[in-house]
Scaffold this active site. Structure first.
Site, PDB file in Angstrom:
ATOM      1  CB  SER A 272       7.619  -9.883  -0.431  1.00  0.00           C
ATOM      2  OG  SER A 272       6.940  -8.646  -0.518  1.00  0.00           O
TER       3      SER A 272
ATOM      4  CB  ALA B 196      10.300   1.000   1.300  1.00  0.00           C
ATOM      5  N   GLY B 197       7.983   1.723   3.958  1.00  0.00           N
ATOM      6  CA  GLY B 197       6.689   2.352   4.187  1.00  0.00           C
ATOM      7  C   GLY B 197       5.614   1.908   3.220  1.00  0.00           C
TER       8      GLY B 197
ATOM      9  CE  LYS C 260       0.460   2.207   4.165  1.00  0.00           C
ATOM     10  NZ  LYS C 260       1.896   1.920   4.257  1.00  0.00           N
TER      11      LYS C 260
ATOM     12  CD  GLU D 120       0.846  -5.374   9.939  1.00  0.00           C
ATOM     13  OE1 GLU D 120       0.922  -4.159   9.679  1.00  0.00           O
ATOM     14  OE2 GLU D 120       1.812  -6.146   9.798  1.00  0.00           O
TER      15      GLU D 120
ATOM     16  N   GLY E  84       3.942  -1.146   3.388  1.00  0.00           N
ATOM     17  CA  GLY E  84       3.039  -2.147   3.936  1.00  0.00           C
ATOM     18  C   GLY E  84       3.449  -3.577   3.676  1.00  0.00           C
ATOM     19  CB  SER E  85       6.718  -5.259   3.096  1.00  0.00           C
ATOM     20  OG  SER E  85       7.412  -4.833   4.253  1.00  0.00           O
ATOM     21  CB  SER E  86       4.984  -6.145   8.120  1.00  0.00           C
ATOM     22  OG  SER E  86       4.190  -5.047   8.513  1.00  0.00           O
TER      23      SER E  86
ATOM     24  CG  ASP F 106       0.101  -0.227   6.658  1.00  0.00           C
ATOM     25  OD1 ASP F 106      -0.458   0.866   6.481  1.00  0.00           O
ATOM     26  OD2 ASP F 106       1.339  -0.339   6.774  1.00  0.00           O
TER      27      ASP F 106
END
Length: 504
Positions: A197, A203-204, A65, A253, A206-208, A264
């Site tokens: 992934s 990097a902000g 995202k 999360e 929303g990978s997690s 996210d």
């Protein structure tokens, strides 16, 4: 098909219960009508039913995202818009034979591999009547007793790694085990969960959350508690399934981040975009889905400049203390920009193929960036991207996320000449930026069951099987996209199905 009451599912909706080929295909082997029914008929010599065949390998995918409008002002109670991007995480699930009593988490992108013995996990704590959760439970905080019970099983993960890497690995293991023990049972089959992934980490983007959504959806699928996705699924039912996945992704999360807003995982689960606002931190945030948000062309550029979200948020807070009225007016202006953008996109006259419509949104992105610059959260490498993009007239650019580095997003003008894009790509590459051509506002969580990509023929058995070896050997993010990409070209992504809850 009516929406089912969660308490009445008793083992899962018809779309998944006993399905030999997965979600919503109607090929049930439980009633003896499907292609595998002969395997479950009583053995003539013993009179006993043979055991159910192992589930096929399957895959789940969820997007990253970006914050499109309202960075930093959202921290101070204003509205923000977050949208899904077409960069995604992919989870491959392999069910082991009954004799294999292990569960493995493998995430090669961060060099994480660990295996647990299922029978050694703390089921006694998680299965206590006062602790046990159902797949439809709403969990808003972690249970400290359950967290404590997991610690011995997390402490053994990556003991030889440096502290920074070990922390990432153990956070991932904690999220996985909390979900696995909350949703599963001691009789759960042995499995391999393998993650790849295409979303840059830290990097902000929303990978997690993307990974959390994948884990949540995979476990709920294995429990046969989801119906669909299928083309004729009613919107209400699709949204119920989305909410179920999202609830458990939020739990994951919390395991990774502690206190988290939930925006996210919400965007990653449902796709499209949301308007997000939190006026009172003692209450849940207000989240309004933008189900009809269009897919928009986006150039995403990673500055590769390390940044600290906490530092940038603190910087704005201090500026607000020093200049309260001035900063308040900037935050109010950002709120107005966000609201104007939501209204522009929702307008019946908005056409995502017309430059006039895109310009309205793009100009609001430019204004939003200028307000962020006035708060001191940009960075020379972010401003360099804007300089290069503006010079070529390619689109409208702003930072996304906390700033101070991280990424920028550019809403692309329609029909940009390819030579201009090639020139920009080369300039950015020469200056050590990483470039992603993606889309904004696409699909949320998706399923590939079984893990076979169709080859475009009418043969239901046709296609390419994505086995674990192929998945692990896919080289880099481009290799993963070519192998299993949701948005692969030439029909490569055919076979993926999504829970879609938009109204049109």
């Amino acid at each position: 098909m009516a929406v089912r009451d969660p308490e009445m599912l008793n083992g899962g909706p018809d779309g998944l219960r006993g399905s030999s080929n997965g979600p919503g295909n109607g090929l049930s082997y439980v009633n003896g009508n499907g292609p595998l029914a002969h395997r479950l008929k009583p053995d003539r010599r013993t009179g006993r039913k043979q055991s159910s065949p192992m589930a096929p390998d399957f895959m789940v995918s969820a997007p990253g995202k970006v914050i499109v409008f309202g960075e930093h002002s959202v921290v101070h109670g204003k509205a923000a818009i977050a949208a899904a991007i077409s960069l995604r995480s992919y989870l491959h699930v392999t069910t082991l034979s009954k004799s294999k009593r292990t569960v493995s988490l493998r995430f090669p992108d961060i060099d994480l591999v660990h295996t647990w013995n299922i029978d050694d996990l703390p089921w006694d704590v998680f299965q206590q009547p006062s602790k046990k959760k159902s797949y439809y439970s709403l969990v808003t905080q972690l249970d400290p007793d359950l967290v404590a019970a997991l610690q011995p099983h997390i402490a053994v993960v990556s003991p030889e790694q440096p502290d920074e890497i070990r922390k990432v690995h153990r956070n991932s293991a904690s999220a996985f085990l909390y979900l696995f023990l909350s949703l599963g049972s001691p009789s759960f089959p042995g499995c391999l969960y393998t993650l790849r992934s295409t979303i840059p980490i830290s990097a902000g983007l929303g990978s997690s959350a993307s990974i959390s959504v994948c884990l949540s959806a995979a476990l709920l699928i294995q429990l046969r508690t989801l119906s669909g996705p299928h083309p004729d699924q009613p919107l209400e039912e699709a949204r119920l399934q989305i909410e179920r996945i999202n609830r458990w992704a939020f739990v994951s999360e919390m395991c990774i981040h502690g206190n988290t807003s939930g925006v996210d995982n919400t965007v990653s689960t449902q796709g499209k975009a949301v308007v997000f606002q939190r006026t009172d931190y003692s209450k849940p945030p207000l989240v309004r889905p933008l189900w009809d948000f269009p897919e928009l062309p986006l150039l995403l550029v990673d500055t590769k400049q390390p940044k600290s979200t906490a530092h940038e948020v603190s910087k704005v807070a201090k500026l607000k203390e020093t200049h309260p009225e001035l900063v308040a007016s900037i935050l109010d202006a950002m709120d107005k920009v966000t609201i104007a953008a939501a209204e522009a996109i929702a307008d019946d006259d908005f056409d995502d193929k017309e430059e006039d419509s895109l310009r309205r949104v793009g100009e609001l992105m430019t204004i939003n960036h200028g307000l962020l610059v006035s708060l001191g959260v940009s960075h020379p490498r972010l401003e360099r991207i804007r300089e290069l993009v503006d010079h070529e007239g390619i689109g409208w650019t702003k930072l996304t996320g906390a700033g101070g580095g991280g990424c920028s997003i550019t809403l692309m003008r329609p029909d940009v000449p390819k030579e201009k894009l090639r020139k920009l790509d080369q300039q950015l590459e020469d200056e050590n930026y990483q470039i992603f051509e993606t889309t904004l506002g696409g699909d949320g969580v998706g399923v590939l069951w079984p893990a076979v990509l169709k080859n475009g023929t009418d043969d239901e058995h046709g296609g390419v099987e994505i086995d674990l070896e192929k998945f692990l050997n896919a080289e880099g993010t481009k290799g993963v996209e070519r192998l299993v990409g949701v948005h692969g070209g030439g029909g490569e992504g055919e076979g993926w199905k999504f829970w879609r809850a938009e109204s049109s």
